[in-house]
Every structure is written in C-alpha cells, then in structure tokens.
Write an enzyme that holds these catalytic residues in place. Sequence first.
Site, PDB file in Angstrom:
ATOM      1  N   ASP A  86      36.062 -25.336  88.142  1.00  0.00           N
ATOM      2  CA  ASP A  86      34.473 -25.488  88.120  1.00  0.00           C
ATOM      3  C   ASP A  86      33.839 -26.736  88.132  1.00  0.00           C
ATOM      4  OD1 ASP A  86      33.849 -22.338  88.086  1.00  0.00           O
ATOM      5  OD2 ASP A  86      35.412 -22.770  86.427  1.00  0.00           O
TER       6      ASP A  86
ATOM      7  N   GLU B 240      25.301 -25.475  93.806  1.00  0.00           N
ATOM      8  CA  GLU B 240      25.933 -24.744  94.990  1.00  0.00           C
ATOM      9  C   GLU B 240      25.012 -23.315  95.273  1.00  0.00           C
ATOM     10  OE1 GLU B 240      30.334 -24.470  96.301  1.00  0.00           O
ATOM     11  OE2 GLU B 240      29.780 -22.992  94.617  1.00  0.00           O
TER      12      GLU B 240
ATOM     13  N   ASP C 123      28.243 -26.371  89.420  1.00  0.00           N
ATOM     14  CA  ASP C 123      28.690 -25.255  89.849  1.00  0.00           C
ATOM     15  C   ASP C 123      28.614 -23.692  89.054  1.00  0.00           C
ATOM     16  OD1 ASP C 123      30.295 -23.393  91.416  1.00  0.00           O
ATOM     17  OD2 ASP C 123      31.849 -23.879  90.421  1.00  0.00           O
TER      18      ASP C 123
END
Length: 174
Positions: free
Chosen positions: A148, A76, A16
């Site tokens: 995260d 992502e 992430d």
Amino acid sequence: MTAVSIRRPIRILGIDPGLRRTGWGVVDSDGNRLVYVACGSVEPRDTLPLAERLLAIHDGLAKVLAAHAPAEAAVEQTFVNKDGAATLKLGQARGVAMLVPAMHGLLVAEYAPNLVKKTVVGAGHADKTQIQMMLKILLPKADPKTADAADALAIAITHAHHRGAAQRLKAVGA
C-alpha cells in the site's frame, strides 16, 4: 530582458486508500526530478467499528500532513468489484483520504489504477511486483514496508508526471 523563472520543488502526497491499510507516500518533484521523502501506512485495528476506523485513517493522514507539509495530494480512484458492500466501504475510506488534504487547503487529484500502473511501469495491467521494481529505479532511497505504501508512492509519481502536462496545457489555454 527576459523574465527569470525560479522553479521550486513541489511536495506531493500520494494516498492509496483502504479500510485495513491506507498507504501514503511523499515525494518532492522538481521538473523531471523526483526525490523520495517518506512513506508508510495508516492501519486501524480490524476490531474497531467502521466509524472509528475511518476516524483513525483521518487522524493518521492528518499527522502525515503535519509532519511532511505537502503542497498537493493525489488519491487512487476506487474500482468497482462484485462485492457492492466492500466497494461502498472502500469508497468511505477514499472519501476520508480526499477530505483530509482538502481540509488543509491542498489540491487533491484523482487517478485511475490503470493510469498509475501505465505511468510508473509503462503497462496498465502491471502487477504489484513490477510497480515495486520500478520504484527502486525511480526512487532508489525508498523502502516501502507495505504494498500500500509502494502504491501510494506510485500515485505521487503519477501526479508529479501528469500535473506538469496539465499545467503546460493550462498555460497555452488548452
């Protein structure tokens, strides 16, 4: 005589990306079975110039790859917000997050945030609390210290789920 297929677990790194905190999560996937390996975050000092923060993300992720030896990675996708400069900086962190596993010869998949949420929670607009609750069910041994890191585990789970479907389609020539 039929051929016997020996299936082996595959280790997946979910990332992430972010300039302040880049989350990472590692899971082993064996068919529908997921096993938590590790998670954490790379947190460059806010006082560092942009280039040095990107270097810190690079070095931190390189250490994760060396320590956990994943076979594939997933990152992502960046969403575009109203602040163009912030979106560009996030894109730079995402570029580093994709570069590091690629430099180690890994396949790097990309997933939209809504697909990650839909895969893990069942709803594309789930909030972080819902993701963390589902992680406790899917990976009971996981204890991410940051949102995260939790998101990175969700990205790894998404890749584990969707890579199987992609492989089945490839096998039938679709």
